[in-house]
Scaffold this motif. Structure first.
Motif, PDB file in Angstrom:
ATOM      1  N   ASP A   5       0.858  -1.182   0.000  1.00  0.00           N
ATOM      2  CA  ASP A   5       0.000   0.000   0.000  1.00  0.00           C
ATOM      3  C   ASP A   5       0.899   1.238   0.000  1.00  0.00           C
ATOM      4  O   ASP A   5       2.117   1.128  -0.081  1.00  0.00           O
ATOM      5  CB  ASP A   5      -0.947  -0.002   1.200  1.00  0.00           C
ATOM      6  CG  ASP A   5      -2.230   0.774   0.956  1.00  0.00           C
ATOM      7  OD1 ASP A   5      -2.339   1.480  -0.073  1.00  0.00           O
ATOM      8  OD2 ASP A   5      -3.150   0.681   1.793  1.00  0.00           O
ATOM      9  N   ASP A  10       4.071   0.643   4.713  1.00  0.00           N
ATOM     10  CA  ASP A  10       3.393  -0.365   3.912  1.00  0.00           C
ATOM     11  C   ASP A  10       4.314  -1.025   2.885  1.00  0.00           C
ATOM     12  O   ASP A  10       3.934  -1.243   1.729  1.00  0.00           O
ATOM     13  CB  ASP A  10       2.172   0.243   3.209  1.00  0.00           C
ATOM     14  CG  ASP A  10       1.080   0.636   4.180  1.00  0.00           C
ATOM     15  OD1 ASP A  10       1.129   0.187   5.345  1.00  0.00           O
ATOM     16  OD2 ASP A  10       0.181   1.395   3.784  1.00  0.00           O
ATOM     17  N   CYS A  72       1.897   3.228  11.893  1.00  0.00           N
ATOM     18  CA  CYS A  72       1.159   1.980  11.713  1.00  0.00           C
ATOM     19  C   CYS A  72       1.384   1.046  12.912  1.00  0.00           C
ATOM     20  O   CYS A  72       2.525   0.679  13.209  1.00  0.00           O
ATOM     21  CB  CYS A  72       1.629   1.308  10.423  1.00  0.00           C
ATOM     22  SG  CYS A  72       0.861  -0.291  10.135  1.00  0.00           S
TER      23      CYS A  72
END
Length: 144
Positions: A5, A10, A72
């Motif tokens: 992503d 990511d 994240c």
């Protein structure tokens, strides 16, 4: 797996960088972030993809402490990070400028991707958090 992503963590390289931060002694974590940003910021030739990905992740860590989105929780660092000094934000800006430059493998890689525009917007958002654009001032002559 590679890249899944557009977020700062990511991709495998950034996730590995987060793991390196978790494994580093507490007193070494700032130095590791600084080293990744400096490597990208000081790039005079072609910035390779892995250095660019680490720089974006490091900049996201700095931006998170400047009111940006938290990193994240799955792929970002899980161990506590130090409060980064204010001067590190400008180094992060310089690194992001190199990441977004024509001589960046990341730019080349995202160029033809359907998510390329969103990736560039994400990098710009990070940069703007670290060095907000100067807003135009009202014309002082017309103020009473």
């Amino acid at each position: 797996m590679g890249t899944w992503d557009i977020g700062p963590f990511d991709n495998d390289t950034a996730a590995d960088f987060a793991g390196d931060l978790d494994d580093a002694p507490v007193g070494e974590r700032e130095k590791l972030v600084r080293r990744m940003l400096k490597r990208a910021a000081d790039s005079t030739d072609y910035l390779n993809q892995s250095d660019g990905e680490r720089a974006v992740a490091a900049a996201a860590l700095i931006a998170a402490q400047h009111g940006g989105e938290p990193t994240c929780p799955i792929y970002g660092p899980s161990e506590p990070l130090p409060t980064f000094p204010a001067g590190l934000a400008m180094l992060a800006v310089d690194a992001l400028d190199q990441v977004a430059a024509e001589q960046s493998e990341l730019v080349d890689g995202w160029f033809d991707s359907s998510a390329g525009l969103r990736w560039r917007q994400g990098v710009k958002r990070l940069r703007d958090l670290l060095e907000p654009p100067i807003k135009p001032q009202e014309d002082a002559l017309f103020e009473i």
